[in-house]
Design a protein around this motif. Structure first.
Motif, mmCIF file in Angstrom:
data_model
loop_
_atom_site.group_PDB
_atom_site.id
_atom_site.type_symbol
_atom_site.label_atom_id
_atom_site.label_comp_id
_atom_site.label_asym_id
_atom_site.label_seq_id
_atom_site.Cartn_x
_atom_site.Cartn_y
_atom_site.Cartn_z
ATOM 1 N N THR A 153 0.853 -1.184 0.000
ATOM 2 C CA THR A 153 0.000 0.000 0.000
ATOM 3 C C THR A 153 0.889 1.235 0.000
ATOM 4 O OG1 THR A 153 -1.920 1.049 1.034
ATOM 5 C CG2 THR A 153 -0.209 0.248 2.519
ATOM 6 N N TYR A 154 0.314 2.368 -0.397
ATOM 7 C CA TYR A 154 1.049 3.631 -0.467
ATOM 8 C C TYR A 154 0.547 4.608 0.593
ATOM 9 C CZ TYR A 154 2.538 2.015 -5.095
ATOM 10 O OH TYR A 154 3.075 1.293 -6.133
ATOM 11 N N VAL A 155 1.488 5.327 1.204
ATOM 12 C CA VAL A 155 1.167 6.398 2.146
ATOM 13 C C VAL A 155 1.961 7.632 1.714
ATOM 14 C CG1 VAL A 155 1.234 7.177 4.541
ATOM 15 C CG2 VAL A 155 0.767 4.764 4.025
ATOM 16 N N THR A 156 1.278 8.759 1.561
ATOM 17 C CA THR A 156 1.941 10.006 1.165
ATOM 18 C C THR A 156 2.151 10.885 2.390
ATOM 19 O OG1 THR A 156 0.907 9.929 -1.025
ATOM 20 C CG2 THR A 156 1.820 12.042 -0.314
ATOM 21 N N CYS A 157 3.400 11.237 2.638
ATOM 22 C CA CYS A 157 3.746 12.123 3.755
ATOM 23 C C CYS A 157 4.008 13.528 3.203
ATOM 24 C CB CYS A 157 4.980 11.586 4.482
ATOM 25 S SG CYS A 157 5.575 12.644 5.818
ATOM 26 N N GLU A 158 3.151 14.468 3.538
ATOM 27 C CA GLU A 158 3.238 15.874 3.118
ATOM 28 C C GLU A 158 2.986 16.065 1.621
ATOM 29 O OE1 GLU A 158 3.464 18.523 4.952
ATOM 30 O OE2 GLU A 158 4.022 17.693 6.898
ATOM 31 N N ARG A 159 3.793 15.420 0.795
ATOM 32 C CA ARG A 159 3.683 15.584 -0.657
ATOM 33 C C ARG A 159 4.227 14.317 -1.321
ATOM 34 N NH1 ARG A 159 7.742 18.654 1.426
ATOM 35 N NH2 ARG A 159 9.883 18.135 0.748
ATOM 36 N N PRO A 160 3.813 14.027 -2.537
ATOM 37 C CA PRO A 160 4.313 12.815 -3.202
ATOM 38 C C PRO A 160 5.778 12.950 -3.595
ATOM 39 C CG PRO A 160 2.945 14.092 -4.697
ATOM 40 C CD PRO A 160 2.814 14.744 -3.350
ATOM 41 N N SER A 161 6.445 11.827 -3.708
ATOM 42 C CA SER A 161 7.835 11.822 -4.172
ATOM 43 C C SER A 161 7.901 12.270 -5.628
ATOM 44 C CB SER A 161 8.425 10.415 -4.048
ATOM 45 O OG SER A 161 8.493 10.012 -2.698
ATOM 46 N N ALA A 162 9.035 12.867 -5.999
ATOM 47 C CA ALA A 162 9.220 13.299 -7.389
ATOM 48 C C ALA A 162 9.120 12.107 -8.336
ATOM 49 C CB ALA A 162 10.566 13.997 -7.535
ATOM 50 N N LYS A 163 9.649 10.963 -7.894
ATOM 51 C CA LYS A 163 9.535 9.734 -8.677
ATOM 52 C C LYS A 163 8.666 8.760 -7.899
ATOM 53 C CE LYS A 163 12.139 6.054 -10.958
ATOM 54 N NZ LYS A 163 13.485 5.453 -11.198
ATOM 55 N N PHE A 164 7.500 8.453 -8.424
ATOM 56 C CA PHE A 164 6.556 7.574 -7.745
ATOM 57 C C PHE A 164 7.103 6.148 -7.687
ATOM 58 C CE2 PHE A 164 2.632 4.854 -8.232
ATOM 59 C CZ PHE A 164 2.232 4.969 -6.907
ATOM 60 N N PRO A 165 7.153 5.530 -6.504
ATOM 61 C CA PRO A 165 7.679 4.159 -6.382
ATOM 62 C C PRO A 165 6.636 3.121 -6.798
ATOM 63 C CG PRO A 165 7.035 4.972 -4.229
ATOM 64 C CD PRO A 165 6.818 6.115 -5.190
ATOM 65 N N ALA A 166 6.311 3.111 -8.076
ATOM 66 C CA ALA A 166 5.262 2.220 -8.575
ATOM 67 C C ALA A 166 5.633 0.753 -8.390
ATOM 68 C CB ALA A 166 5.002 2.515 -10.054
ATOM 69 N N HIS A 167 6.919 0.446 -8.584
ATOM 70 C CA HIS A 167 7.394 -0.943 -8.575
ATOM 71 C C HIS A 167 8.515 -1.074 -7.562
ATOM 72 C CE1 HIS A 167 9.837 -4.267 -10.728
ATOM 73 N NE2 HIS A 167 8.876 -4.828 -10.021
ATOM 74 N N ILE A 168 8.334 -1.940 -6.564
ATOM 75 C CA ILE A 168 9.364 -2.095 -5.531
ATOM 76 C C ILE A 168 10.072 -3.446 -5.604
ATOM 77 C CG2 ILE A 168 8.248 -0.465 -3.969
ATOM 78 C CD1 ILE A 168 7.286 -2.939 -2.339
ATOM 79 N N GLY A 169 9.697 -4.289 -6.569
ATOM 80 C CA GLY A 169 10.424 -5.532 -6.778
ATOM 81 C C GLY A 169 9.863 -6.763 -6.091
ATOM 82 N N LEU A 170 8.566 -6.777 -5.787
ATOM 83 C CA LEU A 170 7.958 -7.984 -5.230
ATOM 84 C C LEU A 170 7.924 -9.081 -6.296
ATOM 85 C CD1 LEU A 170 4.892 -6.398 -3.355
ATOM 86 C CD2 LEU A 170 7.149 -6.967 -2.425
ATOM 87 N N PRO A 171 7.995 -10.351 -5.893
ATOM 88 C CA PRO A 171 7.967 -11.440 -6.882
ATOM 89 C C PRO A 171 6.739 -11.420 -7.791
ATOM 90 C CG PRO A 171 8.760 -12.266 -4.791
ATOM 91 C CD PRO A 171 8.298 -10.853 -4.536
ATOM 92 N N LEU A 172 5.579 -11.039 -7.241
ATOM 93 C CA LEU A 172 4.397 -10.741 -8.051
ATOM 94 C C LEU A 172 3.844 -9.431 -7.520
ATOM 95 C CD1 LEU A 172 2.391 -11.555 -10.274
ATOM 96 C CD2 LEU A 172 1.018 -12.684 -8.514
ATOM 97 N N GLU A 173 3.700 -8.452 -8.400
ATOM 98 C CA GLU A 173 3.372 -7.103 -7.938
ATOM 99 C C GLU A 173 2.412 -6.415 -8.895
ATOM 100 O OE1 GLU A 173 5.773 -3.043 -6.514
ATOM 101 O OE2 GLU A 173 6.865 -4.808 -7.227
ATOM 102 N N ILE A 174 1.421 -5.733 -8.333
ATOM 103 C CA ILE A 174 0.513 -4.898 -9.111
ATOM 104 C C ILE A 174 1.120 -3.501 -9.183
ATOM 105 C CG2 ILE A 174 -1.792 -3.896 -9.237
ATOM 106 C CD1 ILE A 174 -2.778 -6.276 -7.553
ATOM 107 N N VAL A 175 1.393 -3.029 -10.390
ATOM 108 C CA VAL A 175 2.082 -1.753 -10.582
ATOM 109 C C VAL A 175 1.140 -0.759 -11.261
ATOM 110 C CG1 VAL A 175 4.038 -0.603 -11.684
ATOM 111 C CG2 VAL A 175 4.313 -2.908 -10.725
ATOM 112 N N PRO A 176 0.746 0.318 -10.559
ATOM 113 C CA PRO A 176 -0.113 1.334 -11.188
ATOM 114 C C PRO A 176 0.660 2.148 -12.216
ATOM 115 C CG PRO A 176 0.422 1.952 -8.927
ATOM 116 C CD PRO A 176 1.018 0.604 -9.150
ATOM 117 N N ALA A 177 -0.046 2.588 -13.255
ATOM 118 C CA ALA A 177 0.602 3.315 -14.345
ATOM 119 C C ALA A 177 0.993 4.732 -13.949
ATOM 120 C CB ALA A 177 -0.315 3.348 -15.563
#
Length: 285
Positions: A153-177
């Motif tokens: 899940t994603y949590v935004t602190c103050e403001r989003p990161s400049a580069k959205f961490p869509a993919h973190i390297g899970l063996p099977l992962e749902i990656v939003p566009a």
């Protein structure tokens, strides 16, 4: 009141009857990791917790042994593993969000087994062990599955990161566009499943719902839908917390065909669509 005592044989029969009455879905719990808040101020602590089962947003407690690991991925590119408590619970842990940007909370399950088989007297039985453990007792195996799961899940602190961490390297992962932070009501969000670090191009299934759509088990806004190529789109028709699930079922590798008949891999994603405020904000509490 007089207590009734049952022989081991009667108890065994009762357990077998219960197993017959339980649907197979009862043994296919899905794991979703969530946050108390998905938009936080810097320095704020808010808990993570889990949904495990078939009812959104919270269902059964999770055994410590079921969780292989739970990790926090801050915006600085590091990761921290959470020390888990023993026992069954929602495994809630307070996370301190001290760095502005997009955080990711993730978890992996310990692989589990479910085998449905018939004994020599043609009685239907089930086991939560590999198929090989009943091979000498079974006249027939109806199904045997090894299940592994990953969730984030994603949590935004103050403001989003400049580069959205869509993919973190899970063996099977749902990656939003795109970044979930800027989503609006009625947006369409595309997802790509990744397997072992690469876009998944095989077959699978997805479903999706939001908190409040239905209190009933597996009664989802988007019911189970087959997908080829690992890519699918969800119409965000309601504000609130969204739950996305994607899974595959494949044949086992050659060296494990005596252990199970199908390999099930499941990935889930939770994010929040804020929407507009429906009532004026009160001046005080």
């Amino acid at each position: 009141m007089r207590k009734l005592k049952f022989s081991p044989g009667v108890r065994s029969l009762a357990l077998s009857l219960i197993a017959l009455l339980l649907p197979v879905g009862a043994f296919g719990h899905s794991l979703y990791i969530q946050s108390g808040r998905h938009f936080v101020s810097s320095g704020k602590g808010t808990p993570l917790f889990f949904c495990y089962g078939h009812h959104i947003p919270v269902d059964d407690p999770v055994r410590r042994e079921k969780l292989a690991w739970v990790k926090v991925f801050p915006p600085d590119g590091t990761s921290r593993e959470i020390a888990l408590r023993d026992g069954k619970s929602l495994h809630s842990y307070v996370i301190l969000y001290e760095i502005p940007g997009t955080w990711v909370l993730a978890a992996e399950t310990t692989p589990g087994f479910f085998t449905m088989w018939y004994d020599q007297k043609n009685r239907k039985r089930h086991s939560i062990k590999p198929m090989s453990t009943v091979a000498d007792k079974a006249s027939k195996v109806e199904t045997s599955v090894r299940s592994s799961q990953w969730t984030k899940t994603y949590v935004t602190c103050e403001r989003p990161s400049a580069k959205f961490p869509a993919h973190i390297g899970l063996p099977l992962e749902i990656v939003p566009a795109r970044d979930v932070y800027g989503l609006k009501l009625n947006d369409k969000l595309e997802f790509q499943a990744y397997m072992d670090g690469k876009p998944y191009t095989g077959d699978g299934f997805y479903d999706a719902t939001y908190n409040g759509f239905s209190p009933h088990a597996e009664d989802l806004y988007i019911p189970r839908t087959p997908v080829t190529g690992g890519k699918f789109e969800v119409d965000l028709a309601a504000a609130g917390r969204w739950y996305i699930r994607f899974f595959t079922k494949t044949d086992p590798p050659e060296n494990l065909r005596s252990e199970f008949l199908k390999e099930k891999r499941t990935s889930t994603l939770v994010f929040e669509l804020p929407g507009e405020r429906k009532r004026p904000k009160a001046d005080d509490h």
